[in-house]
Design an enzyme around this catalytic site. Structure first.
Site, PDB file in Angstrom:
ATOM      1  N   GLY A 196       0.814  -1.217   0.000  1.00 26.91           N
ATOM      2  CA  GLY A 196       0.000   0.000   0.000  1.00 26.91           C
ATOM      3  C   GLY A 196       0.843   1.260   0.000  1.00 26.91           C
ATOM      4  CB  SER A 197       4.443   1.900  -0.660  1.00 24.22           C
ATOM      5  OG  SER A 197       4.567   1.265  -1.905  1.00 24.22           O
ATOM      6  CB  VAL A 228       4.950  -1.010   9.530  1.00 21.85           C
ATOM      7  CG1 VAL A 228       3.862  -1.808  10.222  1.00 21.85           C
ATOM      8  CG2 VAL A 228       4.747   0.472   9.788  1.00 21.85           C
ATOM      9  CD  GLU A 253      11.440  -6.237   7.138  1.00 22.34           C
ATOM     10  OE1 GLU A 253      12.209  -7.196   7.178  1.00 22.34           O
ATOM     11  OE2 GLU A 253      10.782  -5.937   6.128  1.00 22.34           O
TER      12      GLU A 253
END
Ligand code: FAD
Lengths: 285, 760, 82
Positions: free
Chosen positions: B483-484, B711, B713
């Site tokens: 969603g980048s 977020v 990892e």
């Protein structure tokens, strides 16, 4: 590869005979299409049986219910008569695959694919279901437990197909149930599958019981000793343990990627106790 | 840092790629086609370990419809040294051998030859006609067996790095690394309580839905176009250029939409083969892996076998910690043993630490990255041992962690001293969560574990193009996995002060934007986000300059506010604000197109900490575990798009639950993989999962304009140990080997019953 | 003087085991050059394939990054990710 969709049994059988051993029946296709894509099956002729009325209908008869061999799980699940009399068989059939698969997968296909882990089969064995077969020699009938001969093998002869599965009308105070053990809750293949059908008298004593057991031997089977161990009991711990022991004894599994011998054997006993209790509860209500 | 209020950042907007994805219009790797394209297929070794004496391709070449056949002989051999390829340091000798076996096949599924033919059926037939003369060798799968004396040796040239006197010794141990802090003897002497235990994990596959796919098209002048499913088109370009002896500018790589990667699409498999086949055939070639090929031939994550030892004082202060971890790299060196060792005790403030790690090769596919590579493996051992310590001390599992939590000023065992970190805040949020405050139901067990990941920065480029109607195209080179695009557009909208819908973010190919390091390591929203903000700011400066020209004032006298150029003060003059659209429409008259560009190596990624809480029930007869409740707490810096932050947290947990309970590779005695599909490689399905409750902690990262840390990892680090701890709570049984599958747990429960009965 | 922290194996190979070093220099490059002067051969391990933590913050491909006079500079293995 030739695709044919006959509308009568006679034509269907004739196509299979013509194919000379290289014909395959197509019901829901949820096994066959997967095998075709994986290159595991390569038939010359595919005989789609979904246009034959007899194979696509559920009929209530005087002495039981007749399920067309190609009726899908969804249709079985929506059939009130079937749900009232054989809820265990319905729940076994509905365990097959997912919503999408349910719209296609049939009990006939589940039987003919002859996987030892097929979910509907132990439930059908417990119910005492009979298979109707049609072929070049006409009609014949046989019990579900005598149908599969080895993994992937049945005793259908060339040109034969299943037309329907007949479930007897259960005696009063009867109930059936099916449970399977899978590591995942869905989309998985049974490590053990076990069905029980039993009848109680007015006191709650078991007067008849049949146990079908799957995934622990080359074919699903009737475990007569397990049913016998329950008869005459009120499902006390001792009777359940004896029946569980009979199930464990009946196991002849392999160690494979899906489960170990020890685990499969143990779970057969665990499931017997659980399933018998559910069946008795249904019989009592 | 003062609380900032944003108009767009932190809101839940529809994703720009959403409509295409839900309507099936989005083009994934296998959806690309070229006129005249050939089907490429790869022949794979059926042997886990074998010398390749010869390969005869003549019959395959003679088959009508076959247009090209290749083996490793078609690619140059590479020197045995570390070299950069797309900004990753790799040993190209190993990479070329992994892409296609040379003297040896090193695992079941190792590529040995490839064909391109007019149809898939012909391609398959051609593979069957290739004659490979194998000399089958003894193989080794397990990591500790690979280290044992007399184990089959995979690479004659391999020597253990960082060990004196290893020059003459054949080995499967590629490297040894060690980190120490303080003095172990003094640590142990202070300890009142000591826990010592061995733990193992299994390699697990990333399990992305979309198999690898690539279409390569070459032209007579040597130019190559490649469309593929990848986390990093620039890295693919770098690898392919090196492996095929080409210049990077000759290869143009376009990333498709991507159906998951999780680290598994950071390397190349079929991409260079498709290029080579296309060069040989003079036609486009498409290679799409089957699921079976994905399992047999592409990287899972590394597994580990480890010994953990912890010492603590009676009051629960951990005074010594020791970890010895052997990690499985697969057929070539490169297990993430460095990160495993560094992350192992990073959550804690412990004075005396000794960590030793080994990078070990064995006859399995070469590992690839998987979310927080290495960290979950170490956490399985360490976080299980922490709970064993809590049990022995009679302390609450969360209190023990709070008492020993790393905080500002904690010096890590791998060197750096932590600055402002969110570990304590995360643990407090976990402790105060409704979940932790709720009592367990009878039969349930509760487990907690924590996890750490560095988060990374690296290189990103971005461009911001202002259209003539005042809408904006936002260009980056980071494939959008989580969603980048939405997050980047939100930051751009915030900067520009325009509606989010006016910004169209796109992912560009390698020829259309400057270098971007791959999407991974939780870097995109941080690093590419930084580049986007800079690019937008450059465009804003240009917009101000144009307004200044129109107003005939100095650019310093113009400010940008709420999507408009405005006079900086009343003394500038009486000008109506000029909107983005008003400036854009006059761009040609005031100096031409208005764009902004930025390129940077983003530094200062903030470390991420997470804590997770699980309640489980265990079927004592079957060993089946049901996860009843799960809460995932994590410091994410700022949640730019909370939906996708939550999605990352939940997704990591789902994969962790699979890793904990069922996922494993099953090999037969020939070293062949038996479960090459999702039926028998059991990732969880929706009905296996509870609602996963995310709690987002926001301690902004001062190094990022919007406080982003990263977020994706951390959430996969704690689940295995947390679930093991919950199972211990429910059953009293400590599981030490993953997966905690029903047969294994059931056997452990039975064994405990037997020994209890014996004790009575 | 920055406090430079080397990894154990670099220390073993080049500095007779000494992990912490006081090094003058205001950029990473300057520190690396000074260390190279003291321990010939070490520089290639400080400039490629490593990450650097400057006062607890991780930098990759650090080269011209500024270092404060009292900074803690730790060289460590590079970090990628999934
Ligand atoms: C995703 C998925 C999940 C599944 N999950 C389960 C599961 O949980 N449990 C389970 O037991 N199975 C499962 N299956 C297998 C399959 O769905 C079942 O076996 C199903 O009952 C097969 O029915 P079908 O009508 O689709 O059979 P088909 O695929 O049409 O046929 C299966 C075989 O039977 C033969 N055949 C079919 N009908 C006849 C007939 N009337 N006479 C003679 N031969 C016939 C066919 O030639 C073929 O060899 C799953 C399959 C998939 C794809």
């Amino acid at each position: 590869m030739r695709y044919v969709a006959p509308s009568t049994l006679e034509e269907a059988s004739a196509f299979l005979v013509d194919a000379n051993g290289n014909g395959r029946v197509l019901a829901g296709g949820t096994d066959l299409l997967v095998q075709l894509r994986a290159g595991m099956a390569n038939p010359d002729t595919i005989v789609d049986v979904k246009h034959i009325d007899e194979l696509m209908t559920i009929k209530e008869e005087a002495d039981g219910i007749r399920i067309g061999a190609a009726v899908c799980g969804q249709a079985m699940g929506e059939h009130a008569g079937l749900n009232n009399t054989w809820p265990g068989l319905v729940e076994a059939t509905e365990l097959i695959g997912s919503t999408q698969v349910q719209g296609r997968a049939s009990a006939g296909g589940n039987l003919c694919n002859a996987s030892p882990a097929a979910d509907s089969v132990p439930a059908m064995i417990a119910a005492g279901a009979m298979i109707s077969v049609y072929g070049p020699d006409g009609h014949r009938e046989l019990a579900v437990e005598n149908f599969a001969t080895a993994p992937g093998k049945t005793n259908l002869k060339e040109g034969e197909l299943i037309t329907s599965i007949k479930l007897p009308k259960p005696a009063e105070h009867s109930g059936d149930a099916y449970l399977r053990m899978t590591p995942r809750t869905e989309m998985d293949i049974a490590i053990v599958g076990l069905g029980v059908a039993l009848t109680l008298d007015s006191e709650g004593t078991v007067t008849a019981a049949r146990v079908g057991l799957g995934a622990v031997a080359p074919t699903a089977m009737l475990v007569k000793e397990a049913g016998d161990a329950l008869v005459g009991s009120k499902l006390d711990d001792e009777a359940l343990e004896r029946a569980a022991e009979a199930c464990r004894k009946a196991c002849n599994p392999i160690n494979d990627k899906r489960g170990t011998i020890e685990y499969r054997t143990k779970i057969a006993g665990v499931l017997l106790k659980r399933v018998a209790k559910i069946a008795a509860e249904r019989a009592g209500s | 840092m003062a609380e900032k209020t944003y108009k767009w950042v932190g809101t839940r907007q529809p994703r720009p790629d959403g409509a295409d994805k839900v309507t099936g219009r989005a083009r994934f790797g296998a959806d690309f086609d070229m006129p005249g394209q050939l089907v490429g297929k790869v022949l794979r070794s059926p042997h886990a370990h074998a010398n390749i004496r010869s390969i005869d391709t003549s019959k395959a070449e003679a088959l009508p419809g076959v247009k090209a056949v290749m083996t490793s002989a078609d690619m140059p051999d590479m020197p045995d040294e570390m070299a950069p390829a797309g900004e990753v340091m790799v040993n190209l000798r190993d990479v070329t051998r992994n892409v296609m076996a040379r003297e040896k096949a090193l695992y079941d599924g190792h590529a040995v030859a490839a064909v391109a033919a007019t149809t898939e059926a012909i391609a398959r037939q051609a593979l069957a006609l290739i004659e490979v003369d194998y000399e089958v060798l003894p193989h080794v799968i397990d990591v500790d067996q690979a280290v044992a004396e007399g184990a089959p040796i995979l690479h004659e040239n391999l020597r253990t790095k960082n060990v004196d006197g290893a020059e003459d010794t054949l080995t499967n141990v590629a490297a040894r690394i060690q980190f120490t802090k303080g003095d172990m003897d003094s640590g142990w002497s202070q300890a009142d309580v000591v826990i010592e235990h061995a733990f193992t994990t299994k390699p697990v596959h990333q399990g992305y839905i979309e198999p690898h796919a690539a279409v390569a098209s070459t032209t007579e002048d040597g130019q190559v176009q490649l469309w593929c499913s990848t986390q990093g088109q620039f890295n693919v370009r770098g690898y392919c250029a090196k492996l095929l002896g080409m210049e990077t500018s000759q290869i143009r790589v376009t990333p498709s939409e991507i159906g998951g990667g999780f680290g598994g699409k950071t390397v190349v498999y079929g991409e260079p083969l498709a290029i080579k086949l296309s060069q040989k055939a003079g036609k486009p070639v498409k290679i799409v892996m089957t699921r079976e090929e994905v399992f047999r031939g592409s990287g899972p994550t590394a597994a580990g076998a480890m010994d953990v030892k912890l010492g603590a004082t009676k009051d629960g202060r951990i005074v010594a910690a020791d970890l010895n971890i052997r990690m499985q790299a697969g057929a070539f060196p490169g297990a993430p043993v460095g990160p495993a060792c560094m992350c192992s005790f990073a959550c804690y403030d412990i004075d005396n630490i000794n960590v030793v790690g080994f990078d070990v090769v064995s006859n399995r596919p070469k590992v690839a990255a998987y979310r927080a590579p290495g960290s979950p493996v170490a956490a399985w051992g360490v976080e299980s041992a922490i709970n064993m310590l809590a049990e022995k001390l009679g302390m609450d599992q969360l209190e023990l962690r709070i008492k020993n939590a790393a905080r500002e000023g904690t010096k890590t065992h791998y060197g750096p001293t932590f600055k402002d970190i969110g570990m304590a805040a995360t643990l407090d949020a976990a402790k105060n969560s409704p979940h932790y405050q709720t009592p367990l139901k009878p039969g349930q067990g509760r487990g907690v574990a924590v996890g750490f990941w560095f988060n990374i920065g690296m290189d990103s480029s971005a461009a911001c193009h202002v259209g003539e109607d005042g809408t904006v195209t936002l260009i980056s080179g980071s494939p959008d996995i989580g969603g980048s695009r939405a997050s980047l557009a939100l930051m751009a909208a915030e900067e520009l002060g325009v509606d989010y819908q006016k910004i169209r973010p796109i992912v560009a190919d390698t020829a259309s934007i400057g270098f971007n390091f791959l999407t991974g390591g939780s870097r995109v929203t941080f690093a590419t986000g930084m580049a986007v903000v800079q690019a937008v700011r450059e465009a804003i400066d240009e917009l101000r300059a144009r307004a200044a020209k129109l107003w005939e004032v100095d650019v310093e006298a113009v400010i940008w506010e709420d999507g408009c150029a405005k006079p900086a003060g009343s003394n500038v003059g009486d000008f109506e604000p000029l909107s983005l659209a008003e400036i854009a429409v006059n761009a040609g008259k005031t100096g031409g197109p208005i764009n902004g560009h930025a390129q940077l190596n983003a530094q200062g990624a903030g470390p991420g900490f997470g804590a997770q809480i699980y309640d489980v029930s265990v079927d004592q007869d079957t060993g089946h575990v049901t996860v009843d409740r799960c809460t995932v707490v994590q410091d994410v810096g700022t949640a730019i798009h909370p939906d996708y932050v939550e999605g990352q947290l939940q997704g990591g947990v789902v994969q962790g639950i699979g890793w904990a309970l069922n996922e494993e590779y099953i090999y037969n005695d020939k070293g062949q993989l038996e479960n090459t599909g999702f039926l028998d490689y059991r990732m969880p399905v929706a009905s296996d999962l509870p609602m996963i409750e995310p709690i987002i902690v926001e301690v902004p990262n001062p190094n990022h304009p919007y406080g982003v840390r990263g977020v994706g990892e951390v959430p996969i680090v704690p689940p295995m140990a947390a679930i093991g701890n919950a199972i211990a709570g429910a059953t009293g049984i400590r599981m030490t080997d993953l997966p905690m599958s029903p047969p294994k747990l059931s056997a452990a429960i039975d064994a405990a019953r037997v020994s209890e009965a014996a004790d009575d | 003087m920055a406090k430079v922290i080397l990894t154990r194996w670099l220390a073993r190979q080049f500095t007779a085991g000494q992990i912490e070093h006081q090094v003058p220099g205001l950029t990473i490059r300057a520190l690396a050059r000074e260390l190279e002067y003291r321990y010939p051969g070490i520089i290639k391990h400080l400039e490629d394939g490593v990450a650097v933590a400057i006062d607890g913050e991780i930098y990759q491909n650090a080269f011209l990054e500024k270092v404060e006079p009292n900074s803690e500079v730790a060289f460590m293995p590079p970090i990628e990710g999934g």
